[in-house]
Design an enzyme around this catalytic site. Structure first.
Site, PDB file in Angstrom:
ATOM      1  N   ASN A 173      -3.989 -14.906  -9.091  1.00 35.35           N
ATOM      2  CA  ASN A 173      -3.637 -13.514  -9.856  1.00 35.35           C
ATOM      3  C   ASN A 173      -4.862 -12.796  -9.760  1.00 35.35           C
ATOM      4  OD1 ASN A 173      -1.082 -14.619 -10.716  1.00 35.35           O
ATOM      5  ND2 ASN A 173      -2.095 -15.583 -12.613  1.00 35.35           N
ATOM      6  N   GLY A 179      -6.193 -16.551 -11.828  1.00 40.67           N
ATOM      7  CA  GLY A 179      -4.746 -17.484 -11.423  1.00 40.67           C
ATOM      8  C   GLY A 179      -5.130 -18.910 -11.760  1.00 40.67           C
ATOM      9  N   GLY A 232      -4.315 -21.837 -10.583  1.00 39.19           N
ATOM     10  CA  GLY A 232      -4.622 -22.508  -9.497  1.00 39.19           C
ATOM     11  C   GLY A 232      -5.808 -22.126  -8.805  1.00 39.19           C
ATOM     12  N   ASN A 242      -8.368 -20.736 -10.206  1.00 37.39           N
ATOM     13  CA  ASN A 242      -9.498 -21.007 -10.958  1.00 37.39           C
ATOM     14  C   ASN A 242     -10.033 -22.742 -11.112  1.00 37.39           C
ATOM     15  OD1 ASN A 242      -9.545 -18.336 -11.930  1.00 37.39           O
ATOM     16  ND2 ASN A 242      -8.159 -18.948 -13.884  1.00 37.39           N
ATOM     17  N   ASN A 279      -3.491 -27.818 -23.912  1.00 38.09           N
ATOM     18  CA  ASN A 279      -4.099 -27.220 -24.635  1.00 38.09           C
ATOM     19  C   ASN A 279      -3.479 -27.238 -26.166  1.00 38.09           C
ATOM     20  OD1 ASN A 279      -2.440 -25.196 -24.793  1.00 38.09           O
ATOM     21  ND2 ASN A 279      -3.741 -23.832 -23.638  1.00 38.09           N
ATOM     22  N   LEU A 334      -8.976 -28.459 -27.413  1.00 39.65           N
ATOM     23  CA  LEU A 334      -8.633 -27.721 -28.743  1.00 39.65           C
ATOM     24  C   LEU A 334      -9.506 -26.829 -29.234  1.00 39.65           C
ATOM     25  CD1 LEU A 334      -8.040 -31.185 -31.022  1.00 39.65           C
ATOM     26  CD2 LEU A 334      -6.074 -29.454 -30.102  1.00 39.65           C
ATOM     27  N   ASP A 365     -15.462 -14.602 -23.951  1.00 40.91           N
ATOM     28  CA  ASP A 365     -14.350 -14.333 -23.065  1.00 40.91           C
ATOM     29  C   ASP A 365     -13.765 -15.731 -22.644  1.00 40.91           C
ATOM     30  OD1 ASP A 365     -11.822 -14.051 -21.339  1.00 40.91           O
ATOM     31  OD2 ASP A 365     -13.007 -12.438 -20.139  1.00 40.91           O
ATOM     32  N   THR A 420     -10.926 -16.729 -21.190  1.00 39.57           N
ATOM     33  CA  THR A 420     -10.132 -16.921 -20.110  1.00 39.57           C
ATOM     34  C   THR A 420     -10.602 -17.799 -18.875  1.00 39.57           C
ATOM     35  OG1 THR A 420      -9.720 -14.335 -20.304  1.00 39.57           O
ATOM     36  CG2 THR A 420      -8.958 -15.423 -18.273  1.00 39.57           C
ATOM     37  N   ASP A 441      -8.958 -23.891 -17.435  1.00 37.87           N
ATOM     38  CA  ASP A 441      -9.292 -24.066 -16.123  1.00 37.87           C
ATOM     39  C   ASP A 441     -10.376 -24.871 -15.707  1.00 37.87           C
ATOM     40  OD1 ASP A 441      -6.562 -22.979 -15.742  1.00 37.87           O
ATOM     41  OD2 ASP A 441      -7.509 -21.087 -15.364  1.00 37.87           O
TER      42      ASP A 441
HETATM   43  O1  RIB Z   1      -6.121 -19.657 -17.347  1.00 39.71           O
HETATM   44  C1  RIB Z   1      -6.334 -18.208 -16.987  1.00 39.71           C
HETATM   45  C2  RIB Z   1      -5.497 -17.564 -15.941  1.00 39.71           C
HETATM   46  O2  RIB Z   1      -4.256 -17.673 -16.570  1.00 39.71           O
HETATM   47  C3  RIB Z   1      -6.186 -16.139 -15.610  1.00 39.71           C
HETATM   48  O3  RIB Z   1      -6.768 -16.059 -14.549  1.00 39.71           O
HETATM   49  C4  RIB Z   1      -4.799 -15.558 -15.115  1.00 39.71           C
HETATM   50  O4  RIB Z   1      -4.645 -14.956 -14.140  1.00 39.71           O
HETATM   51  C5  RIB Z   1      -3.545 -16.449 -15.814  1.00 39.71           C
HETATM   52  O5  RIB Z   1      -2.945 -17.177 -14.794  1.00 39.71           O
END
Ligand code: RIB
Length: 299
Positions: free
Chosen positions: A10, A38, A40, A42, A179, A212, A237, A239, A243
Site C-alpha cells: 500500500n 501494506g 505484506g 512491511n 494483537n 499487547l 508512530d 504504524t 508487522d
Molecule cells: O500494519 C500497517 C499497515 O497497515 C500500513 O502500512 C497500511 O498500509 C496498512 O496495511
C-alpha cells in the site's frame, strides 16, 4: 527452507493529527507524509532486515514500481510480484501525537490477486517452506487452503479481521499472530490467561503470539507459555509495529532461536519501530536491534 510472504502493498498517506478524529468533526492536520507500506510488504521487509531470505508475492499497479526498488535495497525477492492495471492499494492513516493510529484501506491492486496467480506462485515452493499471510488481499482462504494442502508451514496474521477469517482458515496456522484488537474480536477479551488458550484451540498444535502494545507480548505453544514485557520508548508512530514484530519473530525462530528469545528480539525491534515515523521505513535492521540499549517496562 524458503520463505514466502504473500500479501498487500500500500501507498500510505499519513496525516499527523493532534487527536484521532471523532464522528462529525473537522480537523486540521499537523503534517502529511507518504510512505510505502501494506502489511505484506512491511512483514517481508521486517523478515529480510532480521536476516531471513524472503520472497514477496502480491499485486501492484502501474504506480507501484517504487516497491520493487525498495525490495531490491533491503534484499526482498520480487520475482513473484505482479503488476496489474488497477492502481496500487492505498491507506489513509491518522497518527495522533501519542503515536496511536487508525487506518482506512483502499484495496486496489491487492484485490486483483487471483487463484491462478496463487497457483503459479505456490508452484515455486514446496512442503516445509514458510508462508506468511495477512488479510489485505483477495482469495486469502484459497491461498491458505492451497498452501496447507501443499504442506507449507503457515504464519497467519488475521489483520484486519473480516468474514474471510474463519475457524477453518485459522486452523491451518502453525503460528498465529494476534494483537489486542483481533484478540478482542476473536475471544471477547485481551486477558492473556483467558485468550491464549482460546486462540490455541483455534490452531491446535500451533503456536499463538499475542501482542499487547505497551503491555508486552506473550507466546503459547508446544514449548510452553512465555511473557515478554514491552520496552520503554517514546512512541511517535505505531504504524507497522505489529508487522515488525511478526517479521522479526519468524526470522528468529526459523534461524533456531527459542520462542522466548524470539519474543525478546521481536519486541525490541517493534519498540524501535514505534520511535520512528512511517511503515517499512521505521523497521530497524538486525544490527540496530542488537545494539540498542532499551530498558524494559515495569510489570
Ligand atoms: O500494519 C500497517 C499497515 O497497515 C500500513 O502500512 C497500511 O498500509 C496498512 O496495511
Amino acid at each position: 527452507m524458503k520463505a514466502l510472504c504473500y500479501g498487500s502493498l500500500n501507498l500510505d498517506h499519513v496525516y499527523h493529527v493532534p487527536e484521532l478524529i471523532r464522528p462529525g468533526e473537522t480537523l486540521s492536520v499537523l503534517s502529511v507524509e507518504q510512505h510505502c507500506g501494506g502489511k505484506g510488504f512491511n512483514q517481508a521487509v521486517a523478515a529480510a532486515k532480521a536476516g531471513l531470505s524472503v520472497t514477496l508475492a502480491g499485486c501492484i499497479g502501474p504506480d507501484g514500481e517504487i516497491f520493487r526498488k525498495i525490495c531490491a535495497q533491503v534484499g526482498v525477492d520480487t520475482t513473484c510480484l505482479s503488476q496489474v492495471t488497477t492502481p496500487t492499494g492505498n491507506a489513509v492513516i491518522q497518527v495522533s501525537q501519542r503515536g496511536e493510529n487508525c487506518i482506512l484501506l483502499y484495496g486496489g491492486a491487492n484485490r486483483e490477486v487471483s487463484c491462478a496467480q496463487i497457483d503459479r506462485v505456490l508452484d515455486q515452493f514446496q512442503a516445509g517452506d514458510l508462508l506468511i499471510v495477512q488479510n489485505e488481499i483477495s482469495h486469502l482462504p484459497y491461498l491458505v487452503s492451497t498452501g496447507a494442502a501443499r504442506g507449507l508451514r503457515i504464519a497467519i496474521n488475521p489483520s484486519p479481521m473480516d468474514p474471510d477469517i474463519t475457524p477453518d482458515l485459522l486452523s491451518a496456522a502453525q503460528w498465529l499472530f494476534v494483537n489486542e484488537v483481533e484478540a478482542k474480536q476473536l475471544c471477547g477479551t485481551t486477558r492473556p490467561e483467558d485468550c491464549l488458550p482460546q486462540l490455541n484451540d483455534l490452531c491446535p498444535g500451533g503456536s499463538v503470539i499475542l501482542t499487547l502494545g505497551s503491555d508486552g507480548s506473550c507466546y503459547r505453544g508446544p514449548e510452553g507459555t512465555f511473557y515478554q514485557p514491552a520496552f520503554c520508548v517514546q512512541a511517535v508512530d505505531t504504524t507497522a509495529a505489529g508487522d515488525t514484530f511478526t517479521g522479526y519473530f519468524l526470522a528468529c525462530v526459523l534461524s533456531g532461536s527459542s520462542p522466548e528469545q524470539a519474543l525478546y528480539t521481536a519486541s525490541k525491534a517493534a519498540a524501535l519501530a514505534v520511535t520512528r515515523r512511517g511503515a517499512y521505513d521505521s523497521i530497524p535492521w538486525k544490527d540496530e536491534v542488537a545494539q540498542a540499549q532499551l530498558s524494559l517496562a515495569d510489570l
